[in-house]
Motif scaffolding. Sequence first.
Motif, short mmCIF file in Angstrom:
data_model
loop_
_atom_site.label_atom_id
_atom_site.label_comp_id
_atom_site.label_asym_id
_atom_site.label_seq_id
_atom_site.Cartn_x
_atom_site.Cartn_y
_atom_site.Cartn_z
N ARG A 30 41.79 -40.96 14.47
CA ARG A 30 40.72 -41.83 14.00
C ARG A 30 39.48 -40.99 13.66
NH1 ARG A 30 43.10 -46.43 12.38
NH2 ARG A 30 44.48 -47.27 14.00
N THR A 31 38.72 -41.45 12.66
CA THR A 31 37.61 -40.65 12.14
C THR A 31 36.56 -40.32 13.20
OG1 THR A 31 36.60 -42.73 11.36
CG2 THR A 31 37.84 -41.43 9.76
N GLU A 32 36.37 -41.21 14.18
CA GLU A 32 35.34 -40.95 15.19
C GLU A 32 35.68 -39.75 16.08
OE1 GLU A 32 37.77 -44.56 16.81
OE2 GLU A 32 37.02 -43.83 14.88
N ARG A 33 36.92 -39.24 15.97
CA ARG A 33 37.32 -38.11 16.79
C ARG A 33 37.49 -36.82 15.98
NH1 ARG A 33 41.03 -39.08 21.74
NH2 ARG A 33 39.73 -37.29 22.31
N LEU A 34 36.92 -36.81 14.79
CA LEU A 34 37.03 -35.63 13.94
C LEU A 34 36.45 -34.39 14.61
CD1 LEU A 34 37.67 -34.25 11.24
CD2 LEU A 34 35.46 -35.07 10.38
N ARG A 46 43.13 -27.77 5.65
CA ARG A 46 43.22 -28.93 4.75
C ARG A 46 42.77 -30.17 5.52
NH1 ARG A 46 48.77 -30.11 3.85
NH2 ARG A 46 48.10 -31.60 2.27
N LEU A 47 41.95 -31.00 4.88
CA LEU A 47 41.45 -32.22 5.49
C LEU A 47 41.48 -33.35 4.47
CD1 LEU A 47 39.96 -33.74 7.84
CD2 LEU A 47 37.81 -32.86 6.87
N LYS A 48 42.03 -34.47 4.86
CA LYS A 48 42.09 -35.64 3.98
C LYS A 48 41.72 -36.88 4.77
CE LYS A 48 45.52 -36.10 0.98
NZ LYS A 48 44.88 -36.27 -0.36
N PHE A 49 40.84 -37.70 4.20
CA PHE A 49 40.47 -38.96 4.82
C PHE A 49 41.29 -40.11 4.22
CE2 PHE A 49 36.72 -36.32 5.50
CZ PHE A 49 36.47 -36.56 6.85
N VAL A 50 41.56 -41.11 5.04
CA VAL A 50 42.37 -42.26 4.62
C VAL A 50 41.55 -43.53 4.72
CG1 VAL A 50 44.51 -43.56 5.01
CG2 VAL A 50 44.44 -41.09 5.47
N THR A 51 41.55 -44.32 3.67
CA THR A 51 40.86 -45.60 3.66
C THR A 51 41.89 -46.73 3.56
OG1 THR A 51 40.63 -45.69 1.24
CG2 THR A 51 38.89 -44.57 2.48
N ASN A 52 41.50 -47.90 4.05
CA ASN A 52 42.31 -49.08 3.81
C ASN A 52 42.12 -49.51 2.37
OD1 ASN A 52 43.58 -49.70 6.36
ND2 ASN A 52 41.55 -50.22 7.14
N ASP A 53 43.15 -50.08 1.79
CA ASP A 53 43.06 -50.53 0.42
C ASP A 53 41.89 -51.51 0.26
OD1 ASP A 53 43.76 -50.76 -2.23
OD2 ASP A 53 45.18 -52.39 -1.89
N GLY A 54 41.02 -51.23 -0.70
CA GLY A 54 39.88 -52.10 -0.93
C GLY A 54 38.64 -51.70 -0.16
N SER A 55 38.73 -50.66 0.68
CA SER A 55 37.58 -50.21 1.46
C SER A 55 37.28 -48.75 1.13
CB SER A 55 37.86 -50.35 2.96
OG SER A 55 36.83 -49.75 3.73
N GLU A 56 36.00 -48.41 1.11
CA GLU A 56 35.60 -47.03 0.85
C GLU A 56 35.38 -46.26 2.14
OE1 GLU A 56 35.58 -45.57 -2.11
OE2 GLU A 56 36.34 -47.45 -2.92
N LYS A 57 35.36 -46.95 3.27
CA LYS A 57 35.07 -46.31 4.54
C LYS A 57 36.36 -45.81 5.19
CE LYS A 57 32.81 -47.05 9.00
NZ LYS A 57 32.09 -48.03 9.87
N PRO A 58 36.50 -44.51 5.42
CA PRO A 58 37.73 -43.99 6.03
C PRO A 58 37.88 -44.48 7.46
CG PRO A 58 36.45 -42.22 5.01
CD PRO A 58 35.56 -43.41 5.07
N TYR A 59 39.12 -44.73 7.86
CA TYR A 59 39.42 -45.10 9.24
C TYR A 59 40.25 -44.02 9.93
CZ TYR A 59 44.29 -46.16 8.02
OH TYR A 59 45.59 -46.05 7.61
N LEU A 60 40.81 -43.11 9.15
CA LEU A 60 41.76 -42.11 9.66
C LEU A 60 41.54 -40.80 8.91
CD1 LEU A 60 44.54 -42.09 11.48
CD2 LEU A 60 45.65 -42.06 9.24
#
Length: 226
Positions: free
Chosen positions: A171-175, A191-205
């Motif tokens: 989860r992003t809070e533990r980066l 390498r680092l990649k952020f993941v967002t839920n479809d329709g959201s710009e805020k990464p969760y993972l």
Amino acid sequence: MELDENETLEDLLIDGLKIIQNKTLYRFTSDSVLLSRFASFKNGDVVADFCSGSGIVGIHFYALHKGVKRVYEFELQKCLHDMALKTVEYNGIGDKIECVNVALQDIPSSFNGFFSLILCNPPYKKLNGGERNPNDHIAVCRHEITVTLEEIVAIASKKLKQGGRFCICQRTERLTDVICAMRLNGIEPVRLKFVTNDGSEKPYLFLVEGKKGVKPQLKVEENLKN
């Protein structure tokens, strides 16, 4: 092979491979598939899947990359280990995938410097971080009850060969926790990649890959929509 009453077969949609899930046990999420797709591959890789659960990350990585030499699934909980073993037997891939029922802290020293790639979809929450599931089996999968993030990274560093890769999702809070633990143990994030839920710009993972014993060279890749 017969399935138990609560077991189901899920299609990996690759070469007819399937994975067994149990309605009463912890079921994998899409995060596991994102991790196996994110991890880089080198022909002849010897791979470890830490906290492997039903085996989804390691088995899916093998499905994507048949050139792996061998995948070791390390899982503490016997019920999940047994289910992963059953999946391996069902698919007839025991020559490529070995299931090991052991705590990460107890992985034999014979595996030190052994792996070219270690994958891990870890418990996301600290021991006292948020509400704990009343089902102890599921709680162990979600909270750092039996192993901490810092332990996972330290063990990965010990088991990786020089130049070996370590890939983890969290989860992003533990980066900060992940990056600090990696550098502390000689694994440099590359390498680092952020993941967002479809329709959201805020990464969760986020997904991160590090290499053991290399110079700083972090590349932030384009966000992924799940």
